[in-house]
Design a protein around this motif. Structure first.
Motif, PDB file in Angstrom:
ATOM      1  N   LEU A   1      49.172 -30.538  13.870  1.00 48.28           N
ATOM      2  CA  LEU A   1      50.125 -31.144  14.812  1.00 48.28           C
ATOM      3  C   LEU A   1      51.317 -30.262  15.164  1.00 48.28           C
ATOM      4  CD1 LEU A   1      50.104 -34.905  13.831  1.00 48.28           C
ATOM      5  CD2 LEU A   1      48.620 -33.585  15.336  1.00 48.28           C
TER       6      LEU A   1
ATOM      7  N   TRP B   1      36.155 -38.961  16.018  1.00 46.84           N
ATOM      8  CA  TRP B   1      35.915 -37.597  16.504  1.00 46.84           C
ATOM      9  C   TRP B   1      34.461 -37.416  16.937  1.00 46.84           C
ATOM     10  CZ3 TRP B   1      38.544 -33.618  12.622  1.00 46.84           C
ATOM     11  CH2 TRP B   1      39.925 -33.846  12.618  1.00 46.84           C
TER      12      TRP B   1
ATOM     13  N   GLY C   1      33.416 -37.792  22.368  1.00 52.04           N
ATOM     14  CA  GLY C   1      33.893 -37.633  23.740  1.00 52.04           C
ATOM     15  C   GLY C   1      35.126 -38.452  24.074  1.00 52.04           C
ATOM     16  N   VAL C   2      35.736 -39.068  23.056  1.00 57.07           N
ATOM     17  CA  VAL C   2      36.889 -39.951  23.317  1.00 57.07           C
ATOM     18  C   VAL C   2      38.058 -39.160  23.906  1.00 57.07           C
ATOM     19  CG1 VAL C   2      38.666 -41.384  22.228  1.00 57.07           C
ATOM     20  CG2 VAL C   2      36.270 -41.618  21.543  1.00 57.07           C
ATOM     21  N   MET C   3      38.403 -38.026  23.253  1.00 56.65           N
ATOM     22  CA  MET C   3      39.595 -37.322  23.739  1.00 56.65           C
ATOM     23  C   MET C   3      39.330 -36.621  25.057  1.00 56.65           C
ATOM     24  SD  MET C   3      42.705 -37.284  23.078  1.00 56.65           S
ATOM     25  CE  MET C   3      43.107 -37.612  21.367  1.00 56.65           C
ATOM     26  N   LYS C   4      38.093 -36.234  25.275  1.00 58.63           N
ATOM     27  CA  LYS C   4      37.782 -35.621  26.572  1.00 58.63           C
ATOM     28  C   LYS C   4      38.043 -36.633  27.689  1.00 58.63           C
ATOM     29  CE  LYS C   4      34.385 -32.794  28.902  1.00 58.63           C
ATOM     30  NZ  LYS C   4      33.106 -32.104  28.792  1.00 58.63           N
TER      31      LYS C   4
ATOM     32  N   ALA D   1      39.927 -28.381  18.672  1.00 57.65           N
ATOM     33  CA  ALA D   1      40.876 -28.470  19.789  1.00 57.65           C
ATOM     34  C   ALA D   1      40.513 -27.430  20.850  1.00 57.65           C
ATOM     35  CB  ALA D   1      42.300 -28.261  19.289  1.00 57.65           C
TER      36      ALA D   1
ATOM     37  N   GLY E   1      37.509 -26.205  21.454  1.00 56.28           N
ATOM     38  CA  GLY E   1      36.305 -26.685  22.131  1.00 56.28           C
ATOM     39  C   GLY E   1      36.637 -27.764  23.144  1.00 56.28           C
ATOM     40  N   LEU E   2      37.560 -28.641  22.763  1.00 56.09           N
ATOM     41  CA  LEU E   2      37.960 -29.737  23.659  1.00 56.09           C
ATOM     42  C   LEU E   2      38.596 -29.190  24.936  1.00 56.09           C
ATOM     43  CD1 LEU E   2      38.687 -32.750  24.229  1.00 56.09           C
ATOM     44  CD2 LEU E   2      40.754 -32.374  22.865  1.00 56.09           C
TER      45      LEU E   2
ATOM     46  N   SER F   1      36.227 -27.313  27.145  1.00 59.94           N
ATOM     47  CA  SER F   1      35.264 -28.182  27.837  1.00 59.94           C
ATOM     48  C   SER F   1      35.899 -28.865  29.048  1.00 59.94           C
ATOM     49  CB  SER F   1      34.686 -29.222  26.873  1.00 59.94           C
ATOM     50  OG  SER F   1      35.590 -30.279  26.685  1.00 59.94           O
TER      51      SER F   1
HETATM   52  C1  LIG Z   1      40.953 -32.123  18.672  1.00 60.04           C
HETATM   53  C2  LIG Z   1      40.560 -33.611  18.764  1.00 60.04           C
HETATM   54  C3  LIG Z   1      41.612 -34.347  19.596  1.00 60.04           C
HETATM   55  C4  LIG Z   1      39.175 -33.668  19.470  1.00 60.04           C
HETATM   56  O1  LIG Z   1      38.888 -35.026  19.787  1.00 60.04           O
HETATM   57  P1  LIG Z   1      37.370 -35.511  20.017  1.00 60.04           P
HETATM   58  O2  LIG Z   1      37.399 -36.867  20.612  1.00 60.04           O
HETATM   59  O3  LIG Z   1      36.611 -35.323  18.751  1.00 60.04           O
HETATM   60  O4  LIG Z   1      36.840 -34.481  21.094  1.00 60.04           O
HETATM   61  P2  LIG Z   1      35.613 -34.791  22.021  1.00 60.04           P
HETATM   62  O5  LIG Z   1      34.544 -35.508  21.253  1.00 60.04           O
HETATM   63  O6  LIG Z   1      36.130 -35.453  23.278  1.00 60.04           O
HETATM   64  O7  LIG Z   1      35.068 -33.334  22.326  1.00 60.04           O
HETATM   65  C5  LIG Z   1      35.314 -32.728  23.552  1.00 60.04           C
HETATM   66  C6  LIG Z   1      34.639 -31.386  23.592  1.00 60.04           C
HETATM   67  O8  LIG Z   1      34.999 -30.563  22.470  1.00 60.04           O
HETATM   68  C7  LIG Z   1      33.828 -30.017  21.906  1.00 60.04           C
HETATM   69  N1  LIG Z   1      33.946 -29.961  20.455  1.00 60.04           N
HETATM   70  C8  LIG Z   1      34.068 -31.006  19.617  1.00 60.04           C
HETATM   71  N2  LIG Z   1      34.123 -30.570  18.341  1.00 60.04           N
HETATM   72  C9  LIG Z   1      34.030 -29.222  18.398  1.00 60.04           C
HETATM   73  C10 LIG Z   1      34.026 -28.197  17.412  1.00 60.04           C
HETATM   74  N3  LIG Z   1      34.117 -28.476  16.106  1.00 60.04           N
HETATM   75  N4  LIG Z   1      33.951 -26.915  17.819  1.00 60.04           N
HETATM   76  C11 LIG Z   1      33.855 -26.620  19.138  1.00 60.04           C
HETATM   77  N5  LIG Z   1      33.847 -27.555  20.109  1.00 60.04           N
HETATM   78  C12 LIG Z   1      33.924 -28.831  19.739  1.00 60.04           C
HETATM   79  C13 LIG Z   1      32.712 -30.970  22.235  1.00 60.04           C
HETATM   80  O9  LIG Z   1      31.492 -30.268  22.290  1.00 60.04           O
HETATM   81  C14 LIG Z   1      33.108 -31.511  23.578  1.00 60.04           C
HETATM   82  O10 LIG Z   1      32.676 -30.667  24.619  1.00 60.04           O
HETATM   83  P3  LIG Z   1      31.417 -31.107  25.556  1.00 60.04           P
HETATM   84  O11 LIG Z   1      31.790 -32.423  26.172  1.00 60.04           O
HETATM   85  O12 LIG Z   1      31.350 -29.996  26.536  1.00 60.04           O
HETATM   86  O13 LIG Z   1      30.260 -31.202  24.609  1.00 60.04           O
HETATM   87  C15 LIG Z   1      40.429 -34.275  17.365  1.00 60.04           C
HETATM   88  O14 LIG Z   1      39.495 -33.531  16.608  1.00 60.04           O
HETATM   89  C16 LIG Z   1      41.755 -34.355  16.619  1.00 60.04           C
HETATM   90  O15 LIG Z   1      42.495 -35.336  16.736  1.00 60.04           O
HETATM   91  N6  LIG Z   1      42.076 -33.298  15.819  1.00 60.04           N
HETATM   92  C17 LIG Z   1      43.323 -33.252  15.044  1.00 60.04           C
HETATM   93  C18 LIG Z   1      44.563 -33.115  15.936  1.00 60.04           C
HETATM   94  C19 LIG Z   1      44.460 -31.928  16.866  1.00 60.04           C
HETATM   95  O16 LIG Z   1      43.855 -30.903  16.561  1.00 60.04           O
HETATM   96  N7  LIG Z   1      45.082 -32.060  18.046  1.00 60.04           N
HETATM   97  C20 LIG Z   1      45.077 -31.008  19.049  1.00 60.04           C
HETATM   98  C21 LIG Z   1      46.205 -30.097  18.833  1.00 60.04           C
HETATM   99  S1  LIG Z   1      46.180 -28.768  20.047  1.00 60.04           S
END
Ligand SMILES: CC(C)(COP(=O)(O)OP(=O)(O)OC[C@H]1O[C@@H](n2cnc3c(N)ncnc32)[C@H](O)[C@@H]1OP(=O)(O)O)[C@@H](O)C(=O)NCCC(=O)NCCS
Length: 184
Positions: free
Chosen positions: A42, A109, A112-115, A145, A147-148, A151
């Motif tokens: 964070l 996690w 696709g929620v955060m996407k 993050a 990857g998100l 994407s």
């Molecule tokens: C980062 C975070 C918000 C991702 O949320 P999430 O809902 O799991 O993400 P999504 O499922 O929507 O994934 C979106 C994309 O990321 C990609 N992705 C997910 N996990 C991944 C990983 N471990 N490595 C690479 N890419 C990844 C997915 O493939 C997807 O892409 P696609 O639609 O092209 O397949 C979540 O893991 C989190 O809260 N992490 C802790 C806090 C944090 O890191 N915040 C961001 C600070 S910059």
């Protein structure tokens, strides 16, 4: 507060809703912001209690009154708070630029929620707030993050060295950006 009918607007997606964060979300957000899988990413010292989380929510709401921060709580299908997202800062004059931030409960996690949530935040930023450039700052080890944001079309621009100072010391971050003309 960023005006769209005098309040932070509610944004609706297919399976989730983004609505203004309130002090009543403190317990749910404490569980998320304080979770050992979330807190290290964070870029701030971890919250240590529900009360501290409530104070942080109040600060964020005050900052959104000044229009330099905009945060939503993310509600799942049952209306439960499963995360938060929004603009850590943004400005129009001289920049038309904002920086996004987001956190999700680990049990949600990889679905696709955060996407979906950030898609709503980006649509709103480019179309309604008038931003031209949206940035994301990710820890170099935060592959999820990265990857998100990739994407969603963000491009990595470089490493900001010793950009943050936390109790653990200085921290590098990767800078990603997405421009209005690149967002469909
Ligand atoms: C980062 C975070 C918000 C991702 O949320 P999430 O809902 O799991 O993400 P999504 O499922 O929507 O994934 C979106 C994309 O990321 C990609 N992705 C997910 N996990 C991944 C990983 N471990 N490595 C690479 N890419 C990844 C997915 O493939 C997807 O892409 P696609 O639609 O092209 O397949 C979540 O893991 C989190 O809260 N992490 C802790 C806090 C944090 O890191 N915040 C961001 C600070 S910059």
């Amino acid at each position: 507060m960023y005006v769209c009918g005098g309040s932070v607007p509610t944004l609706n997606g297919r399976s989730l809703e983004l609505r203004v964060m309130t002090a009543d979300d403190a317990e749910a957000l404490y569980r998320i912001w304080g979770h050992p899988q979330v807190a290290p990413w964070l870029g701030m010292p971890p919250v240590s209690s529900v009360e501290e989380t409530r104070l942080l929510i109040d600060q964020l709401l005050d900052m959104s009154l000044e229009e330099d921060n905009l945060r939503w709580s993310i509600l799942g299908p049952e209306g439960e708070v499963i995360g938060s997202c929004g603009y850590n800062n943004w400005q129009l004059e001289g920049a038309y630029r904002g920086e996004i931030g987001c956190e999700l409960a680990p049990e949600c996690w990889g679905q696709g929620v955060m996407k979906e949530a950030l898609g709503l935040v980006l649509d709103y930023g480019f179309d309604k707030m008038g931003l031209n450039r949206i940035e994301a700052l990710c820890h170099p080890d935060n592959g999820r993050a990265a990857g998100l944001v990739r994407s969603l079309g963000f491009r990595q621009e470089g490493i900001l060295r010793d950009y943050r100072h936390l109790p653990s010391g200085f921290q590098d971050v990767l800078l990603y950006s997405l421009l209005s003309r690149e967002w469909q």
